[in-house]
Design an enzyme around this catalytic site. Structure first.
Site, PDB file in Angstrom:
ATOM      1  N   PRO A 147       1.541   0.513  -1.838  1.00  0.00           N
ATOM      2  CA  PRO A 147       1.438   1.211  -0.553  1.00  0.00           C
ATOM      3  C   PRO A 147       2.332   0.612   0.532  1.00  0.00           C
ATOM      4  O   PRO A 147       2.203  -0.546   0.887  1.00  0.00           O
ATOM      5  CB  PRO A 147      -0.036   1.048  -0.187  1.00  0.00           C
ATOM      6  CG  PRO A 147      -0.724   0.746  -1.463  1.00  0.00           C
ATOM      7  CD  PRO A 147       0.269  -0.001  -2.286  1.00  0.00           C
ATOM      8  N   GLU A 148       3.244   1.404   1.010  1.00  0.00           N
ATOM      9  CA  GLU A 148       3.966   1.084   2.233  1.00  0.00           C
ATOM     10  C   GLU A 148       3.498   2.102   3.265  1.00  0.00           C
ATOM     11  O   GLU A 148       2.531   2.822   3.029  1.00  0.00           O
ATOM     12  CB  GLU A 148       5.482   1.152   2.002  1.00  0.00           C
ATOM     13  CG  GLU A 148       5.939   0.119   0.982  1.00  0.00           C
ATOM     14  CD  GLU A 148       7.461  -0.020   0.882  1.00  0.00           C
ATOM     15  OE1 GLU A 148       8.145   0.292   1.872  1.00  0.00           O
ATOM     16  OE2 GLU A 148       7.944  -0.431  -0.173  1.00  0.00           O
TER      17      GLU A 148
END
Length: 270
Positions: free
Chosen positions: A2-3
């Site tokens: 996850p960014e």
DNA sequence: AAATTCTCCTGAAGGC
DNA sequence: TGCCTTCAGGAGAATT
């Protein structure tokens, strides 16, 4: 992993299911996360209503009646909306139950965080020193240029530093530098303002496009409904060492910067 | 002060 | 086939 786009996708995905809902139960199967999950979390949350679901940097914030629940997905975390009778799988560490449905956190590597905060969240030590949102009005090429003066650190490390700007992780840093023609190893202090304007635009565009695609799934990211993100196929350089540059055809290179893999075209990026 | 290294953890991938 | 090693990575903490 996850960014910002993956967290934003998750935020938008879960909000319609939990906004205005009352917590009826909380099940913590594994307390050992980046910080241990508070033993009292079920008692604290039960009975409270979700007032809003927002995001700051890569943190998700559930605004409740008497405080905020901060969620961080680390690098392998995902949130899903499931029926509360759905049997938990391996690494499903936390359920926040709202009547029939449950918000379920899965995080195999347990780098994520679940934290109850009673102070205003933006004043919390984890959030109060963060740089601007890359998609917000406070972020620009001029801003990056000013922050970079006198600094010898590689530009890729500068834009991944959350005190400078939040949400730019390893994947999108390589992509934005490719789009703006800047070599990731270049010293941040030795880049012109004009090039920083291009870089800031590239950061904005790559993040905005990734959000439209529901994020990037390389291994384990899932949207709230279990679907992957679809931006991986748009990645131009990430993990493509040896493949031809999409612009000039010369083979893409890989280099390690600050213990992070980085990818670039030696001809297009200077 | 700034830059670098360390740390948490598991699953995937590679070597033999 | 299966065991062992290596690597990836967000980001705060510790070190240089």
């Amino acid at each position: 992993m996850p960014e910002l786009p993956e967290v934003e996708t998750t935020c938008r995905g879960i909000a319609p299911f939990v906004n205005g809902k009352v917590v009826t139960d909380v099940i913590v199967r594994e307390h050992r996360m980046r910080q241990p999950i508070a033993e009292q979390l079920p008692q604290i949350l039960s009975g409270q209503t979700v007032q809003a679901v927002t995001r700051r940097a890569k943190y998700l914030l559930l605004q409740m009646d008497r405080g905020h629940l901060l969620l961080h997905l680390g690098m392998s975390g995902s949130l899903r909306i499931v029926d509360k009778e759905t049997p938990p799988q391996r690494h499903d560490h936390v359920d926040i139950v709202f009547g029939r449905i449950t918000l379920r956190l899965r995080d195999p590597r347990r780098f994520g965080m679940v934290l109850w905060m009673e102070v205003p969240p933006l004043q919390h030590p984890l959030l109060c020193k963060l740089g601007p949102e890359p998609l917000g009005d406070d972020f620009s090429g001029e801003y990056l240029y000013q922050k970079s003066r006198g600094r010898r650190v590689a530009i890729k490390q500068l834009i991944m530093n959350s005190l400078i700007v939040v949400g730019v992780g390893n994947i999108y840093a390589s992509e934005a530098l490719f789009r703006s023609g800047i070599r990731p190893t270049r010293a941040a202090g030795h880049i012109s303002e004009k090039r920083y304007v291009r870089l800031a635009q590239a950061i904005r565009s790559v993040l905005a496009e990734a959000i439209k695609q529901g994020g990037t799934t390389l291994r384990d990211f899932q949207q709230q409904d279990g679907r992957p993100g679809y931006f991986a196929q748009q990645l131009q350089v990430y993990a493509r060492q040896g493949e031809p540059c999409p612009d000039c055809g010369s083979p893409l290179k890989a280099v390690t910067i600050g213990q992070r893999s980085s990818y670039y075209c030696a001809k297009c990026q200077r």
